[in-house]
Design a protein around this motif. Structure first.
Motif, mmCIF file in Angstrom:
data_model
loop_
_atom_site.group_PDB
_atom_site.id
_atom_site.type_symbol
_atom_site.label_atom_id
_atom_site.label_comp_id
_atom_site.label_asym_id
_atom_site.label_seq_id
_atom_site.Cartn_x
_atom_site.Cartn_y
_atom_site.Cartn_z
ATOM 1 N N ASN A 1 43.945 68.968 49.615
ATOM 2 C CA ASN A 1 43.185 70.176 49.958
ATOM 3 C C ASN A 1 42.281 69.849 51.147
ATOM 4 O O ASN A 1 41.083 69.647 51.001
ATOM 5 C CB ASN A 1 42.354 70.637 48.759
ATOM 6 C CG ASN A 1 41.492 71.848 49.084
ATOM 7 O OD1 ASN A 1 41.791 72.613 50.001
ATOM 8 N ND2 ASN A 1 40.417 72.026 48.327
ATOM 9 N N ARG A 2 42.888 69.761 52.305
ATOM 10 C CA ARG A 2 42.141 69.354 53.502
ATOM 11 C C ARG A 2 41.129 70.435 53.876
ATOM 12 O O ARG A 2 41.499 71.586 54.136
ATOM 13 C CB ARG A 2 43.095 69.088 54.661
ATOM 14 C CG ARG A 2 42.432 68.375 55.854
ATOM 15 C CD ARG A 2 43.488 67.735 56.737
ATOM 16 N NE ARG A 2 42.934 67.110 57.907
ATOM 17 C CZ ARG A 2 42.333 65.915 57.928
ATOM 18 N NH1 ARG A 2 42.205 65.236 56.796
ATOM 19 N NH2 ARG A 2 41.866 65.396 59.052
ATOM 20 N N ARG A 3 39.876 70.072 53.881
ATOM 21 C CA ARG A 3 38.841 71.061 54.171
ATOM 22 C C ARG A 3 37.632 70.397 54.813
ATOM 23 O O ARG A 3 37.454 69.175 54.740
ATOM 24 C CB ARG A 3 38.405 71.788 52.903
ATOM 25 C CG ARG A 3 37.698 70.911 51.858
ATOM 26 C CD ARG A 3 37.389 71.715 50.605
ATOM 27 N NE ARG A 3 36.666 70.933 49.607
ATOM 28 C CZ ARG A 3 35.323 70.866 49.539
ATOM 29 N NH1 ARG A 3 34.567 71.511 50.428
ATOM 30 N NH2 ARG A 3 34.743 70.144 48.593
ATOM 31 N N VAL A 4 36.822 71.214 55.446
ATOM 32 C CA VAL A 4 35.619 70.763 56.134
ATOM 33 C C VAL A 4 34.397 71.291 55.388
ATOM 34 O O VAL A 4 34.371 72.464 54.985
ATOM 35 C CB VAL A 4 35.602 71.263 57.597
ATOM 36 C CG1 VAL A 4 34.266 70.964 58.261
ATOM 37 C CG2 VAL A 4 36.740 70.636 58.385
ATOM 38 N N PHE A 5 33.416 70.446 55.194
ATOM 39 C CA PHE A 5 32.152 70.893 54.611
ATOM 40 C C PHE A 5 31.322 71.575 55.691
ATOM 41 O O PHE A 5 31.104 71.023 56.771
ATOM 42 C CB PHE A 5 31.371 69.713 54.023
ATOM 43 C CG PHE A 5 30.010 70.095 53.501
ATOM 44 C CD1 PHE A 5 29.881 70.690 52.261
ATOM 45 C CD2 PHE A 5 28.870 69.888 54.272
ATOM 46 C CE1 PHE A 5 28.622 71.058 51.781
ATOM 47 C CE2 PHE A 5 27.617 70.243 53.809
ATOM 48 C CZ PHE A 5 27.494 70.835 52.553
ATOM 49 N N SER A 6 30.854 72.777 55.420
ATOM 50 C CA SER A 6 30.076 73.534 56.403
ATOM 51 C C SER A 6 28.610 73.131 56.369
ATOM 52 O O SER A 6 27.987 73.085 55.297
ATOM 53 C CB SER A 6 30.191 75.035 56.136
ATOM 54 O OG SER A 6 29.327 75.758 57.006
ATOM 55 N N HIS A 7 28.063 72.854 57.540
ATOM 56 C CA HIS A 7 26.647 72.542 57.662
ATOM 57 C C HIS A 7 25.838 73.759 58.112
ATOM 58 O O HIS A 7 24.661 73.635 58.483
ATOM 59 C CB HIS A 7 26.439 71.387 58.653
ATOM 60 C CG HIS A 7 27.008 70.085 58.172
ATOM 61 N ND1 HIS A 7 28.330 69.740 58.340
ATOM 62 C CD2 HIS A 7 26.435 69.041 57.517
ATOM 63 C CE1 HIS A 7 28.550 68.540 57.819
ATOM 64 N NE2 HIS A 7 27.411 68.092 57.314
ATOM 65 N N GLU A 8 26.449 74.922 58.068
ATOM 66 C CA GLU A 8 25.762 76.161 58.435
ATOM 67 C C GLU A 8 25.029 76.737 57.218
ATOM 68 O O GLU A 8 25.507 76.642 56.084
ATOM 69 C CB GLU A 8 26.766 77.192 58.953
ATOM 70 C CG GLU A 8 27.498 76.777 60.226
ATOM 71 C CD GLU A 8 26.568 76.651 61.421
ATOM 72 O OE1 GLU A 8 25.656 77.505 61.542
ATOM 73 O OE2 GLU A 8 26.734 75.721 62.221
ATOM 74 N N ASN A 9 23.890 77.334 57.478
ATOM 75 C CA ASN A 9 23.122 78.039 56.442
ATOM 76 C C ASN A 9 22.861 77.175 55.210
ATOM 77 O O ASN A 9 23.020 77.620 54.063
ATOM 78 C CB ASN A 9 23.830 79.333 56.035
ATOM 79 C CG ASN A 9 23.829 80.370 57.138
ATOM 80 O OD1 ASN A 9 22.915 80.423 57.949
ATOM 81 N ND2 ASN A 9 24.858 81.194 57.178
ATOM 82 N N VAL A 10 22.475 75.944 55.447
ATOM 83 C CA VAL A 10 22.108 75.045 54.347
ATOM 84 C C VAL A 10 20.631 75.264 54.014
ATOM 85 O O VAL A 10 19.764 75.035 54.863
ATOM 86 C CB VAL A 10 22.357 73.575 54.716
ATOM 87 C CG1 VAL A 10 21.833 72.655 53.615
ATOM 88 C CG2 VAL A 10 23.838 73.328 54.950
ATOM 89 N N PRO A 11 20.318 75.712 52.806
ATOM 90 C CA PRO A 11 18.904 75.919 52.458
ATOM 91 C C PRO A 11 18.214 74.596 52.169
ATOM 92 O O PRO A 11 18.845 73.624 51.759
ATOM 93 C CB PRO A 11 18.983 76.776 51.194
ATOM 94 C CG PRO A 11 20.297 76.429 50.584
ATOM 95 C CD PRO A 11 21.227 76.088 51.722
ATOM 96 N N THR A 12 16.925 74.579 52.388
ATOM 97 C CA THR A 12 16.152 73.380 52.078
ATOM 98 C C THR A 12 14.723 73.770 51.767
ATOM 99 O O THR A 12 14.273 74.874 52.101
ATOM 100 C CB THR A 12 16.185 72.379 53.246
ATOM 101 O OG1 THR A 12 15.599 71.141 52.832
ATOM 102 C CG2 THR A 12 15.402 72.890 54.452
#
Length: 459
Positions: free
Chosen positions: A339-350
């Motif tokens: 399941n080749r996929r990319v982790f999104s670093h957009e809209n990461v809450p902190t």
């Protein structure tokens, strides 16, 4: 070629644990090496013990506020030794819990330091093993400026093991670590001085978050010395003398000096050069200050060596526990789960667990204006006294803000300063990540009376 392991993970922190367990669930033969307690920065010397300290630091204010509601509370005293021991006990319990999770997943734990000898060979526990794929997840470490007397300072690692409560703690650093510990120690009853190089704390966060937290910290009795840098630290009979350069060149005497000037990827001695793993991009930020190299990766967390990967703080992309976990799982899904996929670093809450607390998701106002221009952005902002403090007399303020695309009505960012900001923004982040518009927010019925309802009533 036959290897000892399908995957060898170096570092049993958040990213390494997540990746190893996920890969093992797909049938991979996995080993993970860790020279310290299992759990990494978050569990052992970061998020968890820090949040426990945050909770403790709030009790004195609650005792005080109770009087506004008619409660009579006697003298309160913190048993420091009990407090620190309880935190350490909980940390070790969680570490053992993670070891149990690894055993249940079928991951072999090797309690030893591991180093690379070549792209497929690792030296660990006095022996050499081979692996088809290698994941580096060793995290980061606190660093100190190269300035005279810095050996007298402690880092965030040692904050959880102080033998006694300081009378006066000085903090150098304007980031979230320095800011959070300044607030924690003030809440626990210490005199606190925070030294920052510019006008405001928390560079990179939304301006309203920065100003509102700093104002709240000052109101709580934290002395913030702006536009100064530490030149030297001396040991004197009264404690530690911290000499500053800046507008007034004043000196500070404190019994504990916390150096919170940043963290660096923990890559020293890993043998990256032997395995052909490239790094970048160290730089000098000022006298005594520098940033360290990080492991270079692509969107799939793959390094310059095709079979070696890296996730988490060692890549210096976004140094947050949930991000390391997400990157680790995405790596395992891609390489072992078909399941080749990319982790999104957009809209990461902190969140920043300061006092007052703050949380954020999406674009800051400045980022939105840079992207869309001043006319392309609408700002909705509210600032109010929380209902809880209508009887306490405390001058607390809550700030909430939405950054909206003027042409599409899409909410680009949400920011909050105030009690339970982290809990509230976690829910708001779902809407932002789904592309909700301001009209969608407006159409949502608020829960009354709560602070959170302000996010759907701002006009």
């Amino acid at each position: 070629m036959t290897y000892d392991y399908d995957l060898f993970v170096i570092g049993a922190g958040s990213g390494g644990l997540a990746a190893s367990k996920r890969a093992a669930s797909y049938g991979a033969k996995v080993a993970i090496a860790e020279e310290s307690l299992v759990g990494g920065t978050c569990v052992i010397r970061g998020c968890i013990p820090k949040k426990l300290m945050v909770y403790s630091s709030h009790f004195p204010a609650l005792f005080h506020d109770a009087a506004g509601y008619g409660w009579k509370v006697g003298e309160a005293e913190l048993d420091w030794e009990y407090f620190i021991t309880a935190i350490d006990k909980e940390v070790r319990r969680l570490s053992q819990l993670h070891i149990g999770f690894l055993e249940k997943a079928g991951v072999e734990l090797i309690p030893s330091r591991a180093t690379l000898l070549d792209p497929h060979t690792i030296e660990v526990d006095g022996r050499k093993v081979t692996a088809d794929k290698i994941l580096i997840a060793v995290g980061g470490r606190p660093v100190k400026p190269d300035l005279p007397g810095m050996e007298y300072g402690i880092t965030s690692n040692e904050m959880f093991h102080l033998q006694a409560k300081p009378k006066h703690i000085a903090v150098i650093g304007a980031g979230y670590i320095g800011t959070e510990f300044a607030c924690i120690m003030r809440g626990l009853g210490c005199e606190v001085t925070q030294i920052i190089r510019k006008d405001l704390i928390l560079n990179g966060f939304d301006e309203d978050i920065r100003t509102n937290i700093q104002e709240g910290m000052t109101n709580h009795g934290i002395k913030i010395i702006q536009n100064h840098v530490v030149e030297t630290v001396e040991k004197v009979p009264e404690g530690l003398k911290i000499n500053l350069s800046g507008e007034n060149k004043e000196s500070i005497i404190a019994d504990v000096f916390l150096v919170a000037t940043g963290r660096a990827p923990n890559i020293e001695g890993l043998g990256l050069e032997k395995a052909g793993v490239e790094t970048c991009c160290g730089s000098i930020e000022g006298p005594g200050y520098s940033t360290m190299d990080a492991i270079t990766v692509n969107e799939y967390s793959q390094t310059s060596q095709a079979n070696i990967f890296a996730v988490g703080d060692v890549t210096d992309r976004m140094n947050l526990t949930p991000v390391a976990i997400g990157e680790g799982r995405a790596f395992a899904d891609s390489e072992f789960g078909n399941n080749r996929r990319v982790f999104s670093h957009e809209n990461v809450p902190t969140a920043i667990f300061s006092t007052p607390e703050a949380a954020t998701v999406g674009l800051t106002e400045a980022q939105a204006r840079d992207k869309l221009g001043d006319d392309g952005v609408k700002i909705y902002r509210t600032r109010f006294r929380p209902l809880f403090h209508s009887l306490t007399g405390a001058q607390e303020r809550t700030m909430m803000k939405l950054v909206v695309d003027a042409s599409t009505d899409k909410v680009l960012g949400a920011h909050m300063v105030g009690e339970n900001a982290g809990e509230i923004i976690q829910g708001v982040a779902i809407a932002v990540n789904m592309g909700a518009t301001k009209k969608d927010f407006d159409a949502t019925v608020g829960i009354h009376p709560t602070a959170a309802e302000e996010f759907v009533t701002m006009r």
